[in-house]
Structures are given as C-alpha cells and as structure tokens.
Design a protein around this motif. Structure first.
Motif, PDB file in Angstrom:
ATOM      1  N   THR A  54       0.856  -1.178   0.000  1.00 21.16           N
ATOM      2  CA  THR A  54       0.000   0.000   0.000  1.00 21.16           C
ATOM      3  C   THR A  54       0.891   1.226   0.000  1.00 21.16           C
ATOM      4  O   THR A  54       2.059   1.169  -0.346  1.00 21.16           O
ATOM      5  CB  THR A  54      -0.968  -0.057   1.210  1.00 21.16           C
ATOM      6  OG1 THR A  54      -1.843   1.074   1.182  1.00 21.16           O
ATOM      7  CG2 THR A  54      -0.247  -0.091   2.541  1.00 21.16           C
TER       8      THR A  54
ATOM      9  N   ARG B 292      -0.841  -8.887  -2.154  1.00 20.69           N
ATOM     10  CA  ARG B 292      -1.921  -8.018  -2.608  1.00 20.69           C
ATOM     11  C   ARG B 292      -1.395  -6.597  -2.732  1.00 20.69           C
ATOM     12  O   ARG B 292      -0.605  -6.156  -1.888  1.00 20.69           O
ATOM     13  CB  ARG B 292      -3.080  -8.069  -1.617  1.00 20.69           C
ATOM     14  CG  ARG B 292      -4.345  -7.380  -2.142  1.00 20.69           C
ATOM     15  CD  ARG B 292      -5.426  -7.078  -1.117  1.00 20.69           C
ATOM     16  NE  ARG B 292      -5.538  -7.885   0.044  1.00 20.69           N
ATOM     17  CZ  ARG B 292      -6.296  -7.523   1.088  1.00 20.69           C
ATOM     18  NH1 ARG B 292      -6.974  -6.371   1.077  1.00 20.69           N
ATOM     19  NH2 ARG B 292      -6.363  -8.293   2.159  1.00 20.69           N
TER      20      ARG B 292
ATOM     21  N   HIS C  95      -2.848  -2.517  -3.439  1.00 22.20           N
ATOM     22  CA  HIS C  95      -4.001  -1.621  -3.577  1.00 22.20           C
ATOM     23  C   HIS C  95      -3.567  -0.429  -4.425  1.00 22.20           C
ATOM     24  O   HIS C  95      -2.584   0.238  -4.102  1.00 22.20           O
ATOM     25  CB  HIS C  95      -4.468  -1.142  -2.203  1.00 22.20           C
ATOM     26  CG  HIS C  95      -5.205  -2.188  -1.438  1.00 22.20           C
ATOM     27  ND1 HIS C  95      -6.300  -1.895  -0.660  1.00 22.20           N
ATOM     28  CD2 HIS C  95      -5.035  -3.529  -1.346  1.00 22.20           C
ATOM     29  CE1 HIS C  95      -6.763  -3.013  -0.106  1.00 22.20           C
ATOM     30  NE2 HIS C  95      -5.999  -4.010  -0.509  1.00 22.20           N
TER      31      HIS C  95
ATOM     32  N   TYR D  36      -3.105 -10.637  -5.860  1.00 23.78           N
ATOM     33  CA  TYR D  36      -4.346  -9.879  -5.985  1.00 23.78           C
ATOM     34  C   TYR D  36      -4.007  -8.403  -6.141  1.00 23.78           C
ATOM     35  O   TYR D  36      -3.063  -7.908  -5.517  1.00 23.78           O
ATOM     36  CB  TYR D  36      -5.221 -10.033  -4.730  1.00 23.78           C
ATOM     37  CG  TYR D  36      -5.985 -11.331  -4.635  1.00 23.78           C
ATOM     38  CD1 TYR D  36      -7.359 -11.374  -4.865  1.00 23.78           C
ATOM     39  CD2 TYR D  36      -5.338 -12.520  -4.306  1.00 23.78           C
ATOM     40  CE1 TYR D  36      -8.070 -12.562  -4.767  1.00 23.78           C
ATOM     41  CE2 TYR D  36      -6.038 -13.711  -4.215  1.00 23.78           C
ATOM     42  CZ  TYR D  36      -7.408 -13.722  -4.450  1.00 23.78           C
ATOM     43  OH  TYR D  36      -8.101 -14.911  -4.354  1.00 23.78           O
TER      44      TYR D  36
ATOM     45  N   ALA E 181      -6.180  -4.831  -5.675  1.00 23.59           N
ATOM     46  CA  ALA E 181      -7.428  -4.145  -5.335  1.00 23.59           C
ATOM     47  C   ALA E 181      -7.485  -2.859  -6.139  1.00 23.59           C
ATOM     48  O   ALA E 181      -6.660  -1.961  -5.958  1.00 23.59           O
ATOM     49  CB  ALA E 181      -7.505  -3.866  -3.841  1.00 23.59           C
TER      50      ALA E 181
ATOM     51  N   HIS F  50      -8.961   0.612  -7.153  1.00 21.00           N
ATOM     52  CA  HIS F  50      -9.717   1.682  -6.513  1.00 21.00           C
ATOM     53  C   HIS F  50     -10.382   2.542  -7.575  1.00 21.00           C
ATOM     54  O   HIS F  50      -9.719   3.178  -8.390  1.00 21.00           O
ATOM     55  CB  HIS F  50      -8.788   2.532  -5.648  1.00 21.00           C
ATOM     56  CG  HIS F  50      -9.495   3.607  -4.880  1.00 21.00           C
ATOM     57  ND1 HIS F  50      -8.862   4.357  -3.919  1.00 21.00           N
ATOM     58  CD2 HIS F  50     -10.772   4.068  -4.921  1.00 21.00           C
ATOM     59  CE1 HIS F  50      -9.731   5.234  -3.408  1.00 21.00           C
ATOM     60  NE2 HIS F  50     -10.888   5.077  -4.020  1.00 21.00           N
TER      61      HIS F  50
ATOM     62  N   VAL G 282      -9.904  -7.425  -7.254  1.00 18.84           N
ATOM     63  CA  VAL G 282     -11.028  -7.071  -6.396  1.00 18.84           C
ATOM     64  C   VAL G 282     -11.121  -5.547  -6.388  1.00 18.84           C
ATOM     65  O   VAL G 282     -10.219  -4.856  -6.850  1.00 18.84           O
ATOM     66  CB  VAL G 282     -10.872  -7.624  -4.958  1.00 18.84           C
ATOM     67  CG1 VAL G 282     -10.848  -9.137  -4.954  1.00 18.84           C
ATOM     68  CG2 VAL G 282      -9.609  -7.062  -4.286  1.00 18.84           C
ATOM     69  N   SER G 283     -12.229  -5.029  -5.854  1.00 18.17           N
ATOM     70  CA  SER G 283     -12.400  -3.577  -5.872  1.00 18.17           C
ATOM     71  C   SER G 283     -12.348  -3.004  -4.471  1.00 18.17           C
ATOM     72  O   SER G 283     -12.600  -3.683  -3.479  1.00 18.17           O
ATOM     73  CB  SER G 283     -13.749  -3.204  -6.505  1.00 18.17           C
ATOM     74  OG  SER G 283     -14.808  -3.411  -5.571  1.00 18.17           O
ATOM     75  N   GLN G 284     -12.017  -1.725  -4.421  1.00 17.85           N
ATOM     76  CA  GLN G 284     -12.266  -0.935  -3.220  1.00 17.85           C
ATOM     77  C   GLN G 284     -12.767   0.429  -3.665  1.00 17.85           C
ATOM     78  O   GLN G 284     -12.290   0.998  -4.643  1.00 17.85           O
ATOM     79  CB  GLN G 284     -11.035  -0.814  -2.330  1.00 17.85           C
ATOM     80  CG  GLN G 284      -9.851  -0.110  -2.940  1.00 17.85           C
ATOM     81  CD  GLN G 284      -8.772   0.170  -1.906  1.00 17.85           C
ATOM     82  OE1 GLN G 284      -8.906  -0.135  -0.737  1.00 17.85           O
ATOM     83  NE2 GLN G 284      -7.689   0.766  -2.357  1.00 17.85           N
TER      84      GLN G 284
ATOM     85  N   ILE H  14     -13.580  -7.701 -12.088  1.00 17.02           N
ATOM     86  CA  ILE H  14     -13.152  -7.211 -10.775  1.00 17.02           C
ATOM     87  C   ILE H  14     -14.265  -7.538  -9.786  1.00 17.02           C
ATOM     88  O   ILE H  14     -15.387  -7.066  -9.943  1.00 17.02           O
ATOM     89  CB  ILE H  14     -12.913  -5.685 -10.801  1.00 17.02           C
ATOM     90  CG1 ILE H  14     -11.870  -5.304 -11.850  1.00 17.02           C
ATOM     91  CG2 ILE H  14     -12.508  -5.182  -9.421  1.00 17.02           C
ATOM     92  CD1 ILE H  14     -11.800  -3.807 -12.127  1.00 17.02           C
TER      93      ILE H  14
ATOM     94  N   TYR I 226     -15.414  -5.703  -3.525  1.00 21.49           N
ATOM     95  CA  TYR I 226     -14.846  -6.144  -2.252  1.00 21.49           C
ATOM     96  C   TYR I 226     -15.267  -5.171  -1.155  1.00 21.49           C
ATOM     97  O   TYR I 226     -16.258  -5.397  -0.471  1.00 21.49           O
ATOM     98  CB  TYR I 226     -13.329  -6.231  -2.412  1.00 21.49           C
ATOM     99  CG  TYR I 226     -12.536  -6.704  -1.216  1.00 21.49           C
ATOM    100  CD1 TYR I 226     -13.033  -7.682  -0.348  1.00 21.49           C
ATOM    101  CD2 TYR I 226     -11.263  -6.202  -0.980  1.00 21.49           C
ATOM    102  CE1 TYR I 226     -12.279  -8.112   0.742  1.00 21.49           C
ATOM    103  CE2 TYR I 226     -10.504  -6.636   0.099  1.00 21.49           C
ATOM    104  CZ  TYR I 226     -11.020  -7.581   0.954  1.00 21.49           C
ATOM    105  OH  TYR I 226     -10.268  -8.010   2.022  1.00 21.49           O
ATOM    106  N   TYR I 227     -14.564  -4.054  -1.009  1.00 20.77           N
ATOM    107  CA  TYR I 227     -14.875  -3.108   0.056  1.00 20.77           C
ATOM    108  C   TYR I 227     -15.540  -1.845  -0.491  1.00 20.77           C
ATOM    109  O   TYR I 227     -15.094  -1.258  -1.483  1.00 20.77           O
ATOM    110  CB  TYR I 227     -13.617  -2.673   0.792  1.00 20.77           C
ATOM    111  CG  TYR I 227     -13.114  -3.639   1.832  1.00 20.77           C
ATOM    112  CD1 TYR I 227     -13.992  -4.397   2.607  1.00 20.77           C
ATOM    113  CD2 TYR I 227     -11.746  -3.774   2.070  1.00 20.77           C
ATOM    114  CE1 TYR I 227     -13.519  -5.271   3.574  1.00 20.77           C
ATOM    115  CE2 TYR I 227     -11.268  -4.643   3.034  1.00 20.77           C
ATOM    116  CZ  TYR I 227     -12.155  -5.395   3.781  1.00 20.77           C
ATOM    117  OH  TYR I 227     -11.694  -6.252   4.736  1.00 20.77           O
TER     118      TYR I 227
END
Length: 356
Positions: free
Chosen positions: A148, A177, A179, A206, A208, A210, A236-238, A264, A267-268
C-alpha cells in the motif's frame, strides 16, 4: 478545456487547463500548500466541471481547510500497529507494507492525506525495507502481505520486482496483494514489466482496484485491468462512499456492475474515514446503510460489496451493512430485498437444540 499531456500538480496548471476558475486560485493555492495535488491526463479528461463526480475527487476545494475536532491525521491508527517503519501489523495473519508515500493522483478524501505527497520520502528506503522483510521472516503467522502507500504501483518495476523476489524467499507468505489507482487513472503504467514484477514472487497475486464512479472505468482502464487478469492476477475492488460522487443507488449499482464486467470482484465499500478536511465527503452511517440496502435485489450477488468502517484508533474494520434478521418475542423475522418482513424459524437437527 486544454488538458495537459502530463500530470498537473499546481493550481496554476489547473487554471490553465480550464479545470478551475482563476478567481478561485488564491484560496485553492492555500489548500494545495497543505495537501498535494496531482491530476494525471486520464483523470483530467474525465472532468466535466469542478463539482462533477470526477472533479470532486481530484480538484482541491476550500472545504479541505475546515478540520473538525473528531478528525485525525492518522484516522485508522496505523502508527499504533507499526512495529517497524513502513510495516503495519494490525491483524494476525496479514501485514501492510507502505512501499511508497507518493501517488499518481491525489484523492481529496484520502485517509493518509497528511502523510503522502510532496515533501515525503517517496519510497520506503532500503534500510526500512530490510527491516520490514526481516520482521516478516520472523513472523511465520503472516499469510498475506499487502502493498500500500501512497500507491505501490507508482514505484518502478525494478523496485517492485526486488520486493517480489525477496518475498519469494518467505514460504509462509502465500498471498501478495497491492491496492492501487494506477490501472484506472494511469493505465499506461500497466506494462509487461510491471506485471512481471508483480508476479515474480510466485505467490498468488491480488490487486485491489480503486474506483468510485463508473465513468472511471474507461476503455483504457478496462484494458489495463484485462492485462492484469489475463496474466493470472486476481482483481477485487475498493471504493469509498462519497457525497456528490456515488451517493445514490443508481451510481453505486452502475459502478459495481462495471467492476464485474471488468472481471473485478466488488470487495470493500468504505465509509468515509475521519481524515482532516474531509467532512464534506462523508455521509451519515444510516444513509450509507440505506444505499447498500438498495443494492440488494437490484443488482446481482456478484455486485454486492462489503460496507465497512475503519474503527478510529487502530481497531480494524467492522462490517457496517444493514441488518436483515430481527429478534422477535417468539423467534426471528427476516427482511427481503423489498423491505417486507417474514417469520423465520431457526431450526436445527436432533444433535442440537433450537436457538432461541
């Protein structure tokens, strides 16, 4: 509008591009002096006016200078879980490594806005990275490493590949992962070199993604995401629930469908954190719950994100979604997606007893 072919980082550049009015420049320069500005070409091309859903996310606003007493420069308590610089160990089986303190675009609602941007170190230095990896080597309960920042995909592929290769030597780490805003707002950075750097670790990878509004998922962004997924990277998404950006059911539904169409998995969906100068973005929790409830039944189960709140003080995330089961005097009732309640019998087999 005269959109620059490079990232705009000053108020004057935003004025020249026609993204903000010159009359507003003096007040906004004060904002930019406190919180960094970066608007890359892909983001600038999406902005129709300063207060549209894209402009609100990336263009400075005078409201950012209004701090509330409950707001905090470290709203989710990173520092209370930082055993070595740049590494956050909040949950038993996973850690965050803040690989960079810079981003290709600076979101005006960022929860780390007080610690990223101009004047920061840029990337985690060699000594701090060595200490973080030594910490990981001594903690075999860590199953997942999350990169991150800042934005970890803003670093060079060479540096990212170095981190991946060093993680490969840690057999207890199974998941890597990252982000990132990069695939959506600087999609040209998703090169074969970057993808190879991400996957060099041999871990399950993974990313994420955004994004907060469906217009962000342009053909170029979708192509960048496809390059990642076709290389075996799971996506995955955020998203963050934001006033004036995605605070209606139709926009949220379109965003979640766009994610799923791009392979995608939603996710959050974050409730807005208590970061300084961000109160104009936050919705009341009850309003957020109503919006999430509105997605149920309206869109596929594939499109349902987890609505979460990061508890201030470093206590982690908690699900914040609406409740559908209700305790009654004689058992339970459950609401369907239309809001209609039905009796529910909580029955178990002979090996157990009914739950009352």
């Amino acid at each position: 509008m005269n959109v620059s072919q490079r990232t705009m980082t000053t108020v004057e550049e935003l004025v020249e591009a026609g993204l903000i009015d010159r009359a507003d420049a003096p007040a906004l320069a004060e904002v930019a002096a406190r919180y960094s500005v970066a608007v890359p070409p892909a983001a600038a091309r999406l902005i129709g006016r300063p207060d549209d859903p894209i402009g609100r996310q990336f263009l400075p606003r005078p409201e950012e200078l209004r701090d509330l007493p409950e707001e905090n420069a470290d709203p989710i308590g990173d520092h209370s879980h930082e055993p070595v610089r740049g590494l956050i160990h909040r949950y038993p089986d996973r850690v965050l490594i803040k690989l960079a303190s810079v981003c290709p675009v600076y979101c005006r609602f960022c929860f780390r806005r007080a610690s990223v941007g101009a004047g920061t170190e840029g990337v985690l230095d060699a000594a701090a990275l060595d200490a973080a990896l030594a910490y990981l080597a001594g903690h075999d309960e860590v199953w997942e490493v999350i990169l991150t920042g800042g934005d970890p995909l803003a670093v060079s592929p060479r540096r990212l590949a170095d981190v991946s290769r060093r993680l490969a030597a840690l057999p207890h780490v199974k998941i890597l992962r990252a982000h990132s805003r990069v695939p959506v707002l600087t999609p040209e950075r998703v090169t074969p070199e970057l993808i190879a750097a991400l996957t060099d670790s041999g871990k399950t990878v993974y990313v994420a993604i955004h994004a907060n509004h469906p217009r962000e998922l342009t053909p170029e962004a979708r192509a960048a995401c496809a390059r990642l997924s076709e290389a075996g990277v799971a996506l995955v998404s955020q998203s963050v629930l934001l006033r004036g950006v995605n605070d209606d059911v139709e926009t949220l539904a379109a965003l979640m469908r766009a994610f799923v169409e791009t392979r995608i998995k939603p996710y959050y969906l974050h409730h807005g954190d208590l970061a300084p100068g961000t109160s104009h973005f936050r919705l009341p929790l009850a309003e957020g719950q109503a919006l999430v409830r509105g997605l149920l039944g309206r869109v596929s189960g594939l499109c349902q994100p987890a609505y979460v709140v990061d508890i201030p003080g470093g206590h982690g995330k908690s699900p914040a979604g609406p409740a559908y089961f209700h305790r009654e005097a004689q058992g339970w009732s459950v609401e369907d997606w239309r809001g209609i309640r039905h009796d529910y019998v909580d029955s178990v087999g002979q090996s157990g007893s009914p739950q009352t």
